[in-house]
Structures are given as structure tokens and as C-alpha cells.
Design an enzyme around this catalytic site. Structure first.
Site, PDB file in Angstrom:
ATOM      1  N   PRO A  96       0.824  -1.198   0.000  1.00  0.00           N
ATOM      2  CA  PRO A  96       0.000   0.000   0.000  1.00  0.00           C
ATOM      3  C   PRO A  96       0.862   1.253   0.000  1.00  0.00           C
ATOM      4  O   PRO A  96       1.824   1.354   0.747  1.00  0.00           O
ATOM      5  CB  PRO A  96      -0.789  -0.106   1.296  1.00  0.00           C
ATOM      6  CG  PRO A  96      -0.335  -1.371   1.951  1.00  0.00           C
ATOM      7  CD  PRO A  96       0.951  -1.742   1.340  1.00  0.00           C
ATOM      8  N   GLU A  97       0.493   2.181  -0.851  1.00  0.00           N
ATOM      9  CA  GLU A  97       1.136   3.479  -0.878  1.00  0.00           C
ATOM     10  C   GLU A  97       0.114   4.492  -0.358  1.00  0.00           C
ATOM     11  O   GLU A  97      -0.936   4.099   0.153  1.00  0.00           O
ATOM     12  CB  GLU A  97       1.588   3.807  -2.310  1.00  0.00           C
ATOM     13  CG  GLU A  97       2.440   2.688  -2.919  1.00  0.00           C
ATOM     14  CD  GLU A  97       2.914   2.976  -4.333  1.00  0.00           C
ATOM     15  OE1 GLU A  97       3.092   4.156  -4.670  1.00  0.00           O
ATOM     16  OE2 GLU A  97       3.099   2.016  -5.099  1.00  0.00           O
TER      17      GLU A  97
END
Length: 288
Positions: A2-3
DNA sequence: AGAAGGCCCTGCGTGC
DNA sequence: TGCACGCAGGGCCTTC
């Protein structure tokens, strides 16, 4: 995994359900996350009420009463999963490292297959000095970078623009997918030296960062393989990606084959046709 | 001091 | 079919 867009999606969803919930029961898996024990978490979380969740970069700050914050990072494969009614939760789910049950029955679980994630209870007042957060650069949704600010940050840097944008000490929240996408949209070769980009080139990068992140947030982020929202749904931004994970496929803009190279040990995807100085000069001439 | 490389972990797809 | 290998949205620590 996840960014920033994925973590922000999770934060917004938690913001709609977490505040004022009280932890009735808490348990941990017994396994370590990023070599840190979770053994003290249940005792520290029991009885606490959640407040409005915050985010900086890829870190989620789940504030509690009593001046505490549950600091969380999803690493590569972490997920927060939520059930408004606890009996809907699937007890056979593997790799669940923290289970919270709320007064009234809802459940919030932290699941992480690869265990690169992080969970820590930290006094809220000490967050600014915390080792994980202290060195983070500005969050681009809070302080949008400008061409001038990026050029100043990169002054003297001898690393690639790809590695520069991945460095959380410069800007907090960009990761491997969105750096490839931003550089494609800015028309810049990821191998260029960050210290040598012109102001106009940094301005093109700055102009793409927030729009790319917001477009992804609008579609609940990108599910490349494991990311899920708190409702266990995949993100929908994946089919909007222009270069990431498209090696060997034709560029959506010019048809040139998208290439994959390795930089700082990570895959970079780019279009040799669109991301070169001559390509940009050509495009600029046609605009006139 | 800044930059590069290895490491942490599990699971999945590919090729032999 | 089975196995080895490479690869995966991350950060941190060591080394040069």
C-alpha cells in the site's frame, strides 16, 4: 503494497466507523511483526476509545483516549479488516496478528501475510519524536510540492529521479507504483539524475503528484495483488495504470513497448518513447 | 553524509 | 506433477 492512496482509502473508511468505539477485547497472534513483539498490545488497548484516525505518508495514526496512539504501517501485505457486527468475521482467516472486538460487537483485525507491517502503541505527544515518523518528508496531500521545492530538495543529489521520489525523507507516501506513473505522465526518464533536472522538469513532476494520488484515492487505490479495503474489497485504480506492470505491452499513448528495469532493487516501468528528452521536445513543438 | 545492497517474510506464477 | 527460482505496493540496517 500500500502506498499513500491505499492508506488514505483505509483511513477514510475507518474514520466513518472507528471514532468513539471502545475496545472490549484484544488478542494477538503471538508472531512478530518486523521483528517486534505485539505481546503488550492487548493490555494497552483494552478499554480505550478510538478517535479520528490520521495519516502521514504511508503511516496510519489511530488515536485513542488516554493520550495514546496505535501507530500502524501496512508494509507490503498488511490489511485492516472491519466488521460492524462481529459474528460476520471469518475466524479461520490466516495471518491475523491483532484482533479487536468493540463494545457492542464490531471487530477490527490486522492481517499481514508477509509481516513487513508495523503496529505500536505510542504516547500521542511523542509521535513527532518517534523514530518511524521523525524523518518523514512532507505529505503531498497536506503540503503539495512545487517544482521549485522539489528542485531545491534535489539540489546536489546524485541519485536517480526514481530513487529520489521513492525516498520517504523527501516526500512521504509515494511508492513503486505511483512513482512509475508520475514519471510517465511527466514524460521523464526514471534514470535521469535528480540533481540535474531543470526547474521546468520538476514542475512537470510536481504537477502530476497530487492528481495521480487523488485519482487513485477516488477509486479506492490499486490492488496489484494483496491490498484490500477495510471491507475486504480490491481497489479499482489498477486498470488506469499507464505503465506499472505493463512490461512488453504497448504504451497507451505512443504504442512503444513498455520496458521494465531494476533501480534500487525495485522494478521501474517506463515508456522509452514518451519518457525521453526528445519525445518531450517533440510534444512541446506540436503544442505550439 | 549520501547512496547502494541485503534482509526481513510468505505466496504465487513460471519454466524446467 | 513437482520443484527451484524469481518476484511482489515496504522500511531498516549495514557497508562503502
Amino acid at each position: 503494497m500500500p502506498e499513500l492512496p491505499e492508506v488514505e482509502t483505509v483511513r477514510r473508511m475507518l474514520a466513518a466507523h472507528l471514532p468513539r468505539r471502545a475496545v472490549a477485547r484484544a488478542s494477538v497472534s503471538g508472531q512478530r511483526l518486523r521483528s517486534a513483539s505485539l505481546a503488550s498490545l492487548p493490555e494497552r488497548l483494552r478499554g480505550r476509545h478510538f478517535r479520528e484516525p490520521r495519516r502521514t505518508g504511508k503511516f496510519l495514526l489511530l488515536d485513542l483516549d488516554a493520550g495514546l496512539t496505535l501507530l500502524s504501517h501496512l508494509g507490503m501485505s498488511g490489511r485492516w479488516l472491519f466488521w460492524p457486527k462481529g459474528d460476520l468475521a471469518d475466524d479461520s482467516l490466516p495471518h491475523v496478528h491483532l484482533r479487536l472486538e468493540f463494545t457492542g460487537g464490531g471487530r477490527l483485525w490486522y492481517q499481514d501475510v508477509r509481516r513487513f507491517g508495523m503496529l505500536r502503541v505510542v504516547p500521542t505527544a511523542e509521535l513527532a519524536r518517534d523514530a518511524s515518523l521523525r524523518l518523514l518528508g512532507p505529505d503531498p496531500l497536506v503540503s503539495p510540492p512545487t517544482g521549485a521545492s522539489l528542485r531545491a530538495l534535489a539540489s546536489g543529489s546524485r541519485t536517480s529521479v526514481k530513487a529520489f521520489l521513492l525516498d520517504q525523507r523527501r516526500i512521504a507516501g509515494l511508492g513503486n507504483i505511483y512513482v512509475s506513473e508520475i514519471l510517465f505522465r511527466a514524460g521523464l526518464d526514471p534514470r535521469r539524475n535528480a540533481g540535474k533536472l531543470a526547474l521546468a522538469e520538476w514542475s512537470r513532476i510536481a504537477g502530476e503528484i497530487v492528481p495521480v494520488l487523488e485519482a487513485s484515492i477516488a477509486r479506492m487505490g490499486t490492488t496489484f495483488s494483496t491490498y484490500r479495503t477495510i471491507w475486504n474489497e480490491p481497489g479499482q485504480y489498477g486498470d488506469q495504470l499507464l505503465v506499472y506492470d505493463r512490461a512488453g505491452e504497448p504504451c497507451r499513448r505512443c504504442g512503444t513497448e513498455v520496458r521494465r528495469i531494476v533501480q534500487v532493487g525495485r522494478s521501474t516501468f517506463f515508456c522509452p518513447g514518451c519518457q525521453s528528452r526528445s519525445a518531450w521536445a517533440r510534444a512541446a513543438r506540436h503544442e505550439v
